[in-house]
Motif scaffolding. Sequence first.
Motif, PDB file in Angstrom:
ATOM      1  N   VAL A 158      36.194  24.482  28.651  1.00 49.68           N
ATOM      2  CA  VAL A 158      36.406  25.635  27.786  1.00 49.68           C
ATOM      3  C   VAL A 158      35.161  26.515  27.894  1.00 49.68           C
ATOM      4  O   VAL A 158      34.039  26.021  27.768  1.00 49.68           O
ATOM      5  CB  VAL A 158      36.646  25.228  26.323  1.00 49.68           C
ATOM      6  CG1 VAL A 158      36.852  26.464  25.448  1.00 49.68           C
ATOM      7  CG2 VAL A 158      37.838  24.285  26.209  1.00 49.68           C
ATOM      8  N   VAL A 159      35.353  27.812  28.141  1.00 45.31           N
ATOM      9  CA  VAL A 159      34.239  28.750  28.289  1.00 45.31           C
ATOM     10  C   VAL A 159      34.412  29.914  27.316  1.00 45.31           C
ATOM     11  O   VAL A 159      35.512  30.452  27.171  1.00 45.31           O
ATOM     12  CB  VAL A 159      34.142  29.288  29.736  1.00 45.31           C
ATOM     13  CG1 VAL A 159      33.010  30.321  29.845  1.00 45.31           C
ATOM     14  CG2 VAL A 159      33.919  28.158  30.728  1.00 45.31           C
ATOM     15  N   ASN A 160      33.310  30.284  26.659  1.00 44.07           N
ATOM     16  CA  ASN A 160      33.287  31.403  25.717  1.00 44.07           C
ATOM     17  C   ASN A 160      32.154  32.345  26.115  1.00 44.07           C
ATOM     18  O   ASN A 160      30.997  31.932  26.199  1.00 44.07           O
ATOM     19  CB  ASN A 160      33.081  30.855  24.293  1.00 44.07           C
ATOM     20  CG  ASN A 160      32.936  31.940  23.240  1.00 44.07           C
ATOM     21  OD1 ASN A 160      31.903  32.038  22.593  1.00 44.07           O
ATOM     22  ND2 ASN A 160      33.960  32.741  23.035  1.00 44.07           N
ATOM     23  N   PHE A 161      32.487  33.607  26.393  1.00 50.38           N
ATOM     24  CA  PHE A 161      31.477  34.589  26.795  1.00 50.38           C
ATOM     25  C   PHE A 161      31.962  35.968  26.380  1.00 50.38           C
ATOM     26  O   PHE A 161      33.171  36.231  26.359  1.00 50.38           O
ATOM     27  CB  PHE A 161      31.245  34.545  28.307  1.00 50.38           C
ATOM     28  CG  PHE A 161      30.140  35.438  28.795  1.00 50.38           C
ATOM     29  CD1 PHE A 161      28.820  35.183  28.446  1.00 50.38           C
ATOM     30  CD2 PHE A 161      30.417  36.546  29.596  1.00 50.38           C
ATOM     31  CE1 PHE A 161      27.791  36.007  28.891  1.00 50.38           C
ATOM     32  CE2 PHE A 161      29.395  37.381  30.047  1.00 50.38           C
ATOM     33  CZ  PHE A 161      28.074  37.103  29.691  1.00 50.38           C
ATOM     34  N   ALA A 162      31.001  36.859  26.061  1.00 51.87           N
ATOM     35  CA  ALA A 162      31.340  38.180  25.539  1.00 51.87           C
ATOM     36  C   ALA A 162      31.172  39.242  26.614  1.00 51.87           C
ATOM     37  O   ALA A 162      30.055  39.650  26.914  1.00 51.87           O
ATOM     38  CB  ALA A 162      30.467  38.504  24.327  1.00 51.87           C
ATOM     39  N   CYS A 163      32.297  39.687  27.194  1.00 55.50           N
ATOM     40  CA  CYS A 163      32.288  40.808  28.134  1.00 55.50           C
ATOM     41  C   CYS A 163      33.713  41.271  28.371  1.00 55.50           C
ATOM     42  O   CYS A 163      34.588  40.459  28.701  1.00 55.50           O
ATOM     43  CB  CYS A 163      31.650  40.417  29.462  1.00 55.50           C
ATOM     44  SG  CYS A 163      31.499  41.798  30.637  1.00 55.50           S
ATOM     45  N   HIS A 164      33.951  42.554  28.212  1.00 57.95           N
ATOM     46  CA  HIS A 164      35.263  43.140  28.536  1.00 57.95           C
ATOM     47  C   HIS A 164      35.739  42.662  29.912  1.00 57.95           C
ATOM     48  O   HIS A 164      34.939  42.569  30.854  1.00 57.95           O
ATOM     49  CB  HIS A 164      35.150  44.662  28.578  1.00 57.95           C
ATOM     50  CG  HIS A 164      35.691  45.368  27.374  1.00 57.95           C
ATOM     51  ND1 HIS A 164      35.096  45.272  26.142  1.00 57.95           N
ATOM     52  CD2 HIS A 164      36.755  46.203  27.218  1.00 57.95           C
ATOM     53  CE1 HIS A 164      35.772  46.019  25.277  1.00 57.95           C
ATOM     54  NE2 HIS A 164      36.795  46.584  25.908  1.00 57.95           N
ATOM     55  N   ALA A 165      37.017  42.397  30.034  1.00 57.72           N
ATOM     56  CA  ALA A 165      37.598  42.046  31.340  1.00 57.72           C
ATOM     57  C   ALA A 165      38.130  43.316  31.986  1.00 57.72           C
ATOM     58  O   ALA A 165      39.333  43.550  32.094  1.00 57.72           O
ATOM     59  CB  ALA A 165      38.704  41.009  31.175  1.00 57.72           C
ATOM     60  N   THR A 166      37.185  44.158  32.433  1.00 54.76           N
ATOM     61  CA  THR A 166      37.532  45.474  32.975  1.00 54.76           C
ATOM     62  C   THR A 166      36.978  45.686  34.382  1.00 54.76           C
ATOM     63  O   THR A 166      36.805  46.837  34.813  1.00 54.76           O
ATOM     64  CB  THR A 166      37.005  46.588  32.045  1.00 54.76           C
ATOM     65  OG1 THR A 166      35.629  46.322  31.720  1.00 54.76           O
ATOM     66  CG2 THR A 166      37.806  46.670  30.767  1.00 54.76           C
ATOM     67  N   THR A 167      36.718  44.615  35.120  1.00 49.93           N
ATOM     68  CA  THR A 167      36.240  44.800  36.496  1.00 49.93           C
ATOM     69  C   THR A 167      37.362  45.235  37.429  1.00 49.93           C
ATOM     70  O   THR A 167      37.095  45.835  38.476  1.00 49.93           O
ATOM     71  CB  THR A 167      35.610  43.500  37.034  1.00 49.93           C
ATOM     72  OG1 THR A 167      36.571  42.442  36.955  1.00 49.93           O
ATOM     73  CG2 THR A 167      34.363  43.124  36.253  1.00 49.93           C
ATOM     74  N   ASN A 168      38.617  44.923  37.064  1.00 49.93           N
ATOM     75  CA  ASN A 168      39.812  45.410  37.774  1.00 49.93           C
ATOM     76  C   ASN A 168      39.675  45.353  39.298  1.00 49.93           C
ATOM     77  O   ASN A 168      39.479  46.376  39.956  1.00 49.93           O
ATOM     78  CB  ASN A 168      40.132  46.845  37.353  1.00 49.93           C
ATOM     79  CG  ASN A 168      40.416  46.961  35.868  1.00 49.93           C
ATOM     80  OD1 ASN A 168      40.612  45.966  35.178  1.00 49.93           O
ATOM     81  ND2 ASN A 168      40.437  48.174  35.360  1.00 49.93           N
ATOM     82  N   PRO A 169      39.791  44.163  39.897  1.00 51.48           N
ATOM     83  CA  PRO A 169      39.539  44.016  41.337  1.00 51.48           C
ATOM     84  C   PRO A 169      40.600  44.645  42.227  1.00 51.48           C
ATOM     85  O   PRO A 169      40.440  44.676  43.438  1.00 51.48           O
ATOM     86  CB  PRO A 169      39.496  42.501  41.517  1.00 51.48           C
ATOM     87  CG  PRO A 169      40.348  41.959  40.412  1.00 51.48           C
ATOM     88  CD  PRO A 169      40.112  42.876  39.255  1.00 51.48           C
ATOM     89  N   GLY A 170      41.668  45.162  41.630  1.00 54.31           N
ATOM     90  CA  GLY A 170      42.719  45.806  42.419  1.00 54.31           C
ATOM     91  C   GLY A 170      44.037  45.097  42.286  1.00 54.31           C
ATOM     92  O   GLY A 170      44.238  44.034  42.854  1.00 54.31           O
ATOM     93  N   GLY A 171      44.945  45.659  41.516  1.00 51.08           N
ATOM     94  CA  GLY A 171      46.264  45.059  41.338  1.00 51.08           C
ATOM     95  C   GLY A 171      46.306  44.044  40.218  1.00 51.08           C
ATOM     96  O   GLY A 171      45.390  43.924  39.395  1.00 51.08           O
ATOM     97  N   ILE A 172      47.408  43.299  40.182  1.00 52.70           N
ATOM     98  CA  ILE A 172      47.617  42.268  39.161  1.00 52.70           C
ATOM     99  C   ILE A 172      46.510  41.232  39.269  1.00 52.70           C
ATOM    100  O   ILE A 172      46.229  40.703  40.352  1.00 52.70           O
ATOM    101  CB  ILE A 172      48.989  41.603  39.354  1.00 52.70           C
ATOM    102  CG1 ILE A 172      50.106  42.621  39.107  1.00 52.70           C
ATOM    103  CG2 ILE A 172      49.142  40.396  38.432  1.00 52.70           C
ATOM    104  CD1 ILE A 172      51.467  42.141  39.555  1.00 52.70           C
TER     105      ILE A 172
END
Length: 574
Positions: free
Chosen positions: A303-317
Motif C-alpha cells: 500500500v502506497v500513500n503519496f501526495a501528487c496530482h496524477a496529471t503527467t498524462n503519458p498519452g492515451g488511456i
Amino acid sequence: MGGWGSSGSGWASVIVANPVFIRLITFPVPVRIWNLVRLGSFVYKTKRLTRSQYRGKKFFMNHALMLAATWISGLLILSASAAAPPAGTPPAPAFTAGFAERDITPALGMEAPGGYGKDYHRVFHDACKVRAAVFSDGRQRVALVGVDILLVTRSLVQEVRAEIQNRCGLPSNAILIGASHSHSSGPIGMNEPGDFDHASPLVKDLVENKTIVSNPGYMLTLRKQIVEAVVAADAGRVDAKLAVGFGHEDKVAFNRRLRMKGGLTFSHPGAGNPEIVGYAGPIDPQVGTVGVWDLKGRLLGVVVNFACHATTNPGGISANWVWSMEKTLRGATGDPSLPVVFLQGASGDITQVDNLTKFQNPGAEEWCERVGGRVGAEAFKTLLLIRQGAGRDLPVDVRQRVWKIKRRAPTPEKIQRSLELVQQGAEKAGTTEWTFAKEILLLDAMMKARPEVEVEVQALQVGPIVFVSNPAEYFVQYGLDIKKGSKFPFTFPVELANGIVGYVPTEEAMGPNGGGYETRLSAYSNLEVSAGRQMADAGIALANELTPGPVPQAPPAPPFRAAWAYGNLPPELK
C-alpha cells in the motif's frame, strides 16, 4: 479386571467405569486439588504397607481407583486451567490479509475526464485498475480500495459498499474507496443523480453536450469490478504479517500556488514569471509504505500513500504515474503481478509542475516515468528497511462521521452575467470566461437540488497506521495538520475518498492574499470556506478515538559477548 500385579489396558476402562471416578470428577475444583495433596501422602504410606494390612482386595482396589481418578481429574483441571485464558482476555492476534485487482480500462472513444469540457480517448497507453486490500484481526475486517479514476461519486460508493456487505459481510463503514485522480482514466462525471432533473433545457444541454458525463456502461463495469476486487481480496485472506514506514521523495511534487508581487496568489503563474515571490504552500514528501507478507516471507502486496496530482498524462488511456510506480515496484521485487494499492494523499494544490524551475519540462512519457519511478523506488527502499520487523499484533478498527456542508452560492448578478456569456458562445466570450460562466449556471441548478453536500470523513486503522479520508481535492496543509494532530505514529491522509466535493482550499487561500484556480467558484468546487477545517478536525478527532497498535520492530540485537577478534587490535605499523 486383572489381579493385583496384572497389567494391561483394563485399568483405564475400569477407572472410567467405576462409580468412585464418576463421583470424583464432579468434585469442586478445590476438592480435586486437595485430593492431589492427599495422593502424595497415600502413595508414601502405601510403599510401607502390605496387602494383608488392608481389609481385603476390594477395599484396596477402591482406594487405588479413588486415587487414580483424583489424580486424573486433578491433572485435567490443572491442564485446562493452564491452557484456557482468563475470562475476558482477548483472543491471540489472528492477523490475515488479502489483495486483489480487477481491470477497469475504458474503451477507445470514451470520454476522457479531467477538464471542464468534452475530450475523448484516442489511444491506449496502459491499463486502469481497481486494487483492493482486506485486513482482519480475527474480530473485525477493513478494506482499502484504490481506483485508477479521476474521482468516485457518493452514489457509486454507497452502491458498491452495500453490495460488498451483502456479498461477504464486510461492514459498509469499514470500506475506504479512494480515487487516484488519474486525468487519463475512464469517463465519470462530477455530479450526482438528480442534480439536473429540474434544470432548464439550456442547462441540461450544457451538461450533456459541453461537460464530461458518466458513461452508463462504464459505470456498471466500474461498480462490478470494485465489488469483485474487494470480495476476492476478502476470500483470499491468509495469515500475514505487516510492516510500515515512511520514505522521502521531494524532487517530483511541487506546490502549484505561488505568491505574486501584487499580493495575491496564483496557480501555475508560469516558470520564469518575474512577478513570482515564492511558493504559497508546502509539499508533503512522505511516501507512506505498507508491506504485507505471508508467514513464509512472500510479499502479498503493498500500500502506497503519496501526495501528487496524477496529471503527467503519458498519452492515451492510462493510470498515469501510478502505472510507473507499480511497474517500478514490480520490477524491483521481481514479482510481475504484485498488487500495489495506491491511495492519493492531500494534493489539491500539489502537482509535478515546478513553477520555479530553470529548466525545460520533460515530455509527458518521461514525466510519468520520473514521478512514478522515484515514488516507487522510495517505496521499495522503505520495504527493504522495514521487512525484518514485520509483525502480527495488528488490531483493525474504524470510525466514521457523515454530515452536510453548505455550498457557496453565486450572486444573482453573477448568474445573470454568466447566462449572457454562455449565450454569446465560447468564441466571442473567450474560452476560459465561457467555461466558468457555464459552471456558474450548472452550480445554480445544483443549488436548487442540493444546497448542501453530504461529506464523509473516515479513520480506518491497521495496527499503528490510521488512514484518514476526505472526499475533496484537499490542500496539502490540511494533510500535514492531520498528521500533526493524530496520535498515531503513521497517519496517511487519503483524499478523493468515499465521494467528491471538489477543491477544498485552506482559509488562508480564500482570504485577502489568497486566490488561484482552486478557489474559483464552479459546479465542481463550491463548499463554504470552513469546509476544509471541519474535515481536518473531524479526521483528527476520529483518529484519536482509536488506540494505535504497537509498531512492528525488528528482533533485538543479541547480548554482547566479545569484540570481533579480527578487529580488536591497534594499528600494525611493522
